[in-house]
Scaffold this motif. Structure first.
Motif, short mmCIF file in Angstrom:
data_model
loop_
_atom_site.label_atom_id
_atom_site.label_comp_id
_atom_site.label_asym_id
_atom_site.label_seq_id
_atom_site.Cartn_x
_atom_site.Cartn_y
_atom_site.Cartn_z
N GLY A 8 -11.19 2.41 0.51
CA GLY A 8 -9.79 2.29 0.90
C GLY A 8 -8.96 3.42 0.33
N ASP A 9 -7.66 3.41 0.61
CA ASP A 9 -6.80 4.49 0.09
C ASP A 9 -6.13 4.10 -1.23
N GLY A 10 -6.41 2.90 -1.71
CA GLY A 10 -5.78 2.46 -2.96
C GLY A 10 -6.77 2.34 -4.10
N HIS A 12 -13.39 -1.86 1.42
CA HIS A 12 -13.08 -2.85 2.44
C HIS A 12 -14.24 -2.99 3.43
N ASP A 70 0.86 -1.18 0.00
CA ASP A 70 0.00 0.00 0.00
C ASP A 70 0.90 1.24 0.00
N PHE A 81 -4.54 -1.33 9.81
CA PHE A 81 -5.28 -1.39 8.55
C PHE A 81 -6.42 -0.38 8.54
N ASP A 108 1.57 3.50 2.07
CA ASP A 108 2.35 3.81 3.26
C ASP A 108 3.29 2.68 3.68
N THR A 160 -3.29 -4.60 -14.95
CA THR A 160 -3.71 -3.63 -13.94
C THR A 160 -2.49 -3.22 -13.12
O1 JJ1 Z 1 -5.53 -2.15 1.43
C1 JJ1 Z 1 -5.47 -0.98 1.11
N1 JJ1 Z 1 -5.63 0.00 1.98
C2 JJ1 Z 1 -6.01 -0.24 3.36
C3 JJ1 Z 1 -4.84 -0.15 4.28
C4 JJ1 Z 1 -4.30 1.24 4.38
C5 JJ1 Z 1 -3.12 1.34 5.26
C6 JJ1 Z 1 -2.52 2.71 5.14
N2 JJ1 Z 1 -2.07 3.01 3.82
C7 JJ1 Z 1 -7.14 0.73 3.70
N3 JJ1 Z 1 -7.70 0.55 4.90
C8 JJ1 Z 1 -8.85 1.31 5.35
C9 JJ1 Z 1 -10.02 0.37 5.55
C10 JJ1 Z 1 -11.20 1.06 6.20
C11 JJ1 Z 1 -12.15 0.03 6.79
C12 JJ1 Z 1 -13.36 0.66 7.42
C13 JJ1 Z 1 -14.07 1.58 6.48
C14 JJ1 Z 1 -13.14 2.58 5.87
C15 JJ1 Z 1 -11.94 1.95 5.25
O2 JJ1 Z 1 -7.51 1.58 2.94
C16 JJ1 Z 1 -5.23 -0.56 -0.34
C17 JJ1 Z 1 -6.50 -0.55 -1.12
O3 JJ1 Z 1 -7.39 0.32 -0.58
N4 JJ1 Z 1 -4.32 -1.49 -0.94
C18 JJ1 Z 1 -3.28 -1.11 -1.64
O4 JJ1 Z 1 -3.03 0.07 -1.83
C19 JJ1 Z 1 -2.45 -2.20 -2.22
C20 JJ1 Z 1 -2.18 -2.00 -3.65
C21 JJ1 Z 1 -3.40 -2.05 -4.53
C22 JJ1 Z 1 -3.04 -2.13 -5.98
C23 JJ1 Z 1 -2.88 -3.55 -6.45
C24 JJ1 Z 1 -2.29 -3.65 -7.81
C25 JJ1 Z 1 -2.20 -5.06 -8.33
C26 JJ1 Z 1 -1.47 -5.03 -9.61
C27 JJ1 Z 1 -1.29 -6.33 -10.29
O5 JJ1 Z 1 -2.40 -6.78 -11.00
#
Ligand code: JJ1
Length: 427
Positions: free
Chosen positions: A401-403, A189, A73, A202, A75, A173
């Motif tokens: 999420g943030d991604g 999420h 991710d 998380f 961070d 992707t």
């Molecule tokens: O998992 C992801 N983000 C999480 C963890 C963030 C930690 C700090 N940066 C996230 N959590 C918040 C959850 C929350 C639950 C309650 C409700 C509100 C939200 O946002 C992110 C996706 O969001 N994951 C990534 O960034 C990983 C990379 C994604 C790209 C994958 C590419 C694949 C390529 C190959 O095909």
């Protein structure tokens, strides 16, 4: 600045004066005698190799490379941790070519695997065109070699190898933006084990909440979620019916999707595999053997790299070093027009009624899906905003999420797609 991508048949960031035809390639197919016969040149410190997916020790090397160097991710708190069983599934659908599992090794005698890229061949439908394309995945380079610009070399080599098989287009992707996405899809999420998610960093405890309140918010209990009658694990017998439902659903509701052209392909991607892919079907209780809906998700753990607060790390007896995440894979519902349904409110059309029924069915289905994932001890249920996912996210308490996941085509010019027009899920 995109030194490499500016040389490639992809839409450029700077708008060009020449109008390009849509739903067509950027560059024409290359005749076989014009394709280099030699492997793409690489610095002498490295050599090309194929990763033999039937060889457990090579799969273990791949597992180690990805677990230590693949996607994180923004961070750098979590990193994907694909299992060897998962990789065996993801890289090995029927009719694959061993030349499409490409590695780079050190030539210093250590033979260490330092980079990897893979491709699968699949039938893709994009708008009204159906074409055999490559699906590129698992591009990974050892972190200590990131400045050497090896990614373009790996991409050139896999392009060359697909060209030799007369495949000139690809879909892929990435979490990052490069020129130029056909769609940008946010991750969502749904917490299943909120306490562990907070302790591992998380998710965060909202200011106006206590942990107890948060646990209540995300509680999933069977009393509140009556199990859909006829819901059960998919078996091999269900393959032809699931294939039909899936193809019909994707075709009716999305504009970019795989065509599941054989039972063998469908079986490979959807039949349950322990700790890898989980697929459930709904069998019509009035017509034994008839499947009406299905859903599936896969297990993709993440390594917890940094904990928010080290004092939380050893709380309780659960293992906080690995997050057990479920990712929504494919689902399908019968999309036949509602028959025998009385329209009470004449202001609503059949189309709207069907959308409403579909939404209700999908919410019920996904609610059951969350409950099952919770019972199977997953910590969080994730999905990307594609297909009809927008219809259930809010009701089922998913949060953004943030991604995001960016979708790209290589050598195929298309207008951008809306999120719900994307029907391809990549692993
Ligand atoms: O998992 C992801 N983000 C999480 C963890 C963030 C930690 C700090 N940066 C996230 N959590 C918040 C959850 C929350 C639950 C309650 C409700 C509100 C939200 O946002 C992110 C996706 O969001 N994951 C990534 O960034 C990983 C990379 C994604 C790209 C994958 C590419 C694949 C390529 C190959 O095909």
């Amino acid at each position: 600045e995109h030194k490499f991508w500016d040389t490639q048949p992809v839409p450029s960031v700077k708008p060009t004066s020449k109008a390009k035809k849509f739903d067509a390639p950027f560059i024409p197919d290359i005749p076989v005698d014009k394709i280099p016969k030699e492997q793409t040149p690489i610095p002498p410190e490295y050599k090309w190799c194929n990763i033999d997916i039937s060889n457990p020790s090579e799969m273990h090397e791949l597992y180690n490379l990805l677990s230590n160097h693949y996607v994180e991710d923004a961070d750098e708190m979590f990193r994907f941790r694909y299992s060897t069983d998962f990789l065996n599934w993801a890289l090995n659908p029927p009719n694959q070519n061993p030349d499409w599992h490409i590695g780079l090794r050190k030539t210093d005698g250590s033979n260490v695997l330092v980079a990897f890229i893979s491709g699968l061949e699949l039938q893709l439908k994009i708008n009204s065109v159906s074409k055999r394309m490559a699906e590129i995945n698992f591009l990974c380079i050892n972190k200590s070699l990131r400045k050497l610009r090896l990614a373009p070399v790996l991409i050139r080599e896999i392009t060359r190898r697909f060209n030799l098989s007369k495949i000139y287009q690809a879909i892929y992707t990435a979490g990052i933006q490069i020129p130029t996405p056909i769609s940008v899809c946010r991750y969502f999420h749904r917490p299943l084990n909120p306490k562990k998610l907070i302790n591992s960093g998380f998710s965060r405890l909202p200011h106006d909440m206590t942990l107890a309140k948060l646990v209540m918010k995300y509680r999933l209990s069977p009393e509140h979620t009556p199990q859909i009658r006829g819901l059960r694990l998919m078996t091999e017998k269900d393959v032809p019916q699931v294939r039909k439902i899936l193809n019909k659903y994707l075709n009716a509701r999305t504009k970019v999707h795989q065509v599941f052209d054989t039972d063998a392909i469908t079986k490979h991607w959807l039949l349950p595999r322990k700790d890898v892919i989980f697929t459930y079907v709904v069998e019509d209780v009035t017509k034994p053997g008839k499947i009406t809906d299905f859903f599936s998700y896969y297990l993709l753990p993440s390594t917890v790299l940094k904990k928010k607060d080290p004092s939380n790390a050893k709380s309780g007896k659960s293992d906080y070093s690995i997050l057990h995440s479920a990712y929504l894979f494919y689902y399908g519902l019968n999309t036949e027009p509602a028959s025998g349904v009385e329209i009470e409110d004449s202001s609503i059309s059949y189309k709207e009624l069907n959308e409403k029924l579909l939404k209700e069915r999908l919410i019920a289905l996904m609610k059951n899906c969350l409950l099952i994932a919770k019972n199977e001890n997953f910590d969080v249920f994730n999905c990307v905003l594609i297909q009809d996912n927008a219809t259930f996210l809010e009701d089922l308490k998913f949060g953004q999420g943030d991604g995001s996941l960016n979708y790209y085509f290589y050598n195929w010019n298309v207008r951008p797609f809306k999120n719900n027009e994307i029907g391809l899920t990549m692993l």
